[in-house]
Design an enzyme around this catalytic site. Structure first.
Site, mmCIF file in Angstrom:
data_model
loop_
_atom_site.group_PDB
_atom_site.id
_atom_site.type_symbol
_atom_site.label_atom_id
_atom_site.label_comp_id
_atom_site.label_asym_id
_atom_site.label_seq_id
_atom_site.Cartn_x
_atom_site.Cartn_y
_atom_site.Cartn_z
ATOM 1 N N ASP A 1 6.135 115.970 5.315
ATOM 2 C CA ASP A 1 4.891 116.703 5.165
ATOM 3 C C ASP A 1 3.741 115.740 5.478
ATOM 4 O OD1 ASP A 1 3.024 118.717 4.245
ATOM 5 O OD2 ASP A 1 2.819 117.490 2.434
ATOM 6 N N ASP B 1 5.861 122.944 -0.140
ATOM 7 C CA ASP B 1 7.005 122.195 0.385
ATOM 8 C C ASP B 1 8.294 122.495 -0.364
ATOM 9 O OD1 ASP B 1 5.410 120.754 2.245
ATOM 10 O OD2 ASP B 1 4.754 119.437 0.633
#
Length: 608
Positions: free
Chosen positions: A305, A502
């Site tokens: 990420d 996420d």
């Protein structure tokens, strides 16, 4: 069998062996035999129950060899040999249980963040209702700092922290009538939300379901020992049976079974994995199970990420662009002085920058703030306005907007009714990020991917800086899952992230690592490992620790089984008694465990 039951078996086996040896010294041989047999029977009984359950699951493991060795020792009156085998087996079970004790993943943190109640306006009054009772059309009061319980439309302007949904570190201003998603946090003043969906159909509830579904879809990790169990079992039984038939002595078969008791397989793997977990823990990475560490050792694709993972997740002042006639110091001092009255994340970054520059900040007066737009007030007798260009335009005539770098946020400043300059903020790349990628490649990562909910420009810029092989920008949780699924076709995937957005990808990946020092609790619950300190380089440390532990486990198993095979052949030839075989096997176990404990220290490739 749970860990407590396995510990009780170890205590029973150890007590029986110790008491039996003590009674032999007295000497009370009959009582000694009973004590040794009692400890063996307790372990054997529990083991037989586990074998029956395994057979029902069509899972034939090496535990059968241990059961045959204990049963044969009892049948032939080899009490000491049986007790030693029982102790070795029980000890291996406890070690294995401790290696996987953290494997359970509950969604308690994710569910705890999800609101349970909401304030609903009804007949001119506020009533607290369960979120399940919210229906489309209900008007809800969301106070500052509260999480939006359902999707809805804003009745007025609002400032929402959507980091948990998109990974974007900066609160986002929304105009009246704009759609707002559940799971976002109200970063401004109290707002009114017109519900458009029931709670069960809202964005945040969908993320919860995706996390649960992705976690359930993850295939279980088999123990390393079980890969070789069937062949080893058949070879052991063939050798033991052949020795009995050729020599006509059942004691030879028992000696083979005792030496073959696969404690190198039962002990080496959990000890090496526990050592690897401890090695990672010392670096601030909590790996939740030995199985997770095994999977981590096998990954070849790293997915990262951006916001809060590769970047710091905190905006900083990176540039001052004062208008002609205005000094940088004056622009910074007066704008920061006014922003002391705001709790906006950019205001906090501006005040921090001014204080780090050693500037004395006077207190502002007559401050008025427009949520998510800006604020105006008086500083040292001068009118000051700070905020979005559209807001400051109501306080001063502004020149044409100058372009600025992708990934930066521009804040406009007016002083005494005149344009005074522009402040640029940026969420900066972690200084250790490029080195982490290089270390990950040394650890065996072949492909690095940046996967972000942020815009294309900032994501591509960060991808170039760290040397990513591919960049996927502007991806919501569902699209992130699709990327993970596609990448898994090319190898085992490690996903590193920090937000609720996420969490589904962390659960879907073969291994998920959450940056939990400042990240969302949901990501920590969905992940297989959690970085407890705010350092990305600890991910590389965990990779090295996992690969080293896996390599040492394999080495320990190979050496231990090799020595056991030599001992089995000696026992089949009649040169070892069952008790001697048990003691030799115990020596092999000690050597295997000592070798496995090397996983506690870093290897040469990590320090290169």
């Amino acid at each position: 069998m749970d860990e407590d039951a396995k510990q009780r078996l170890l205590i029973a086996a150890g007590t029986g062996l110790a008491l039996g040896l003590l009674l032999r010294l007295v000497p009370l041989p009959t009582l000694s035999s009973l004590a040794l047999a009692a400890g063996t029977v307790v372990v054997l009984g529990a083991l037989l129950l586990e074998i029956l359950r395994s057979i029902a699951r069509r899972d034939f493991a090496l535990d059968i060899v241990a059961a045959l060795a204990m049963g044969g020792a009892l049948a032939l009156g080899e009490w000491l040999a049986g007790a030693v085998v029982a102790l070795m087996f029980a000890g291996g079970q406890v070690l294995e249980a401790r290696a996987s004790a953290r494997a359970k993943r509950e969604m308690t943190a994710l569910l705890a963040r999800q609101p349970r109640t909401a304030l609903r306006q009804h007949d001119g009054a506020l009533e607290e209702v369960p979120i399940e009772a919210i229906r489309p059309g209900d008007r809800l009061l969301i106070r500052k700092g509260e999480v939006l319980p359902v999707d809805g439309a804003l009745e007025g302007p609002a400032l929402l922290d959507e980091a948990a949904l998109t990974g974007e570190p900066l609160p986002v201003p929304h105009p009246a009538g704009d759609a707002a998603r559940s799971g976002a946090t109200n970063a401004g003043e109290s707002l009114v939300l017109l519900a458009t969906r029931p709670a069960a159909e809202s964005t945040y509830a969908a993320i919860v379901r995706m996390v649960e579904g992705a976690a359930a879809a993850k295939p279980p990790m088999a123990r390393l020992a079980e890969r070789w169990s069937v062949a080893f079992l058949l070879a052991t039984l063939a050798l033991a049976g052949g020795a009995w038939l050729l020599a006509g002595d059942p004691a030879r078969a028992l000696a083979v079974l005792v030496v073959a008791t696969p404690c190198p397989l039962l002990l080496a793997v959990p000890v090496a994995l526990v050592a690897g977990m401890n090695r990672a823990a010392r670096a601030g990475v909590l790996v939740k199970s030995g199985a997770a560490l095994e999977r981590l050792a096998a990954v070849s694709i790293l997915v990262l990420d951006k916001t809060g993972t590769l970047t710091e997740g905190r905006p900083r002042l990176v540039s001052l662009r004062p208008a002609p006639g205005v000094t940088e110091a004056e622009l910074l001092r007066l704008s920061a002085a006014l922003d002391q009255a705001s709790g906006h994340v950019l205001a906090e970054a501006l005040v921090t920058a001014a204080r780090e520059a050693g500037l004395a900040l006077p207190m502002p007066e007559a401050v008025e703030e427009a949520a998510g737009a800006g604020l105006a007030g008086v500083v040292e007798g001068q009118a000051v306005a700070v905020g979005a260009r559209s807001f400051v335009a109501g306080h001063a005539a502004l020149p044409e907007a100058a372009p600025h770098e992708p990934g930066t946020a521009a804040v406009t400043v007016a002083i005494a009714g005149r344009y005074a300059g522009t402040l640029l903020f940026q969420d900066r790349l972690r200084p250790e990020a490029p080195g982490v990628i290089a270390a990950a490649r040394r650890a065996g990562i072949a492909r690095v991917i940046l996967l972000s909910g942020d815009a294309e420009g900032p994501a591509q810029a960060v991808g170039r800086q760290v040397g990513a092989d591919a960049v996927f920008a502007d991806h919501d949780p569902a699209r992130k899952l699709a990327v993970i699924e596609a990448e898994r076709r090319g190898g085992r995937v490690l996903m590193v992230g920090d937000g609720v957005n996420d969490a589904p990808a962390l659960a879907m990946a073969d291994v998920g690592i959450a940056m939990a020092a400042r990240g969302a609790a949901a990501s920590g619950e969905a992940a297989d490992a959690v970085v407890l300190v705010d350092r990305l380089d600890r991910v590389a440390t965990a990779l090295f620790a996992a690969r080293r532990a896996q390599a040492i486990a394999r080495q320990s198993v190979a050496v231990g089984i090799g020595l056991s095979v030599i001992g089995m052949l000696a026992a089949a030839a009649g040169t070892l008694t069952p008790v001697q075989g048990a003691l030799i096997q115990e020596a092999i176990d000690v050597a295997v465990v000592l070798n496995a404990l090397r996983a506690l220290s870093p290897g040469r490739e990590e320090t290169a």
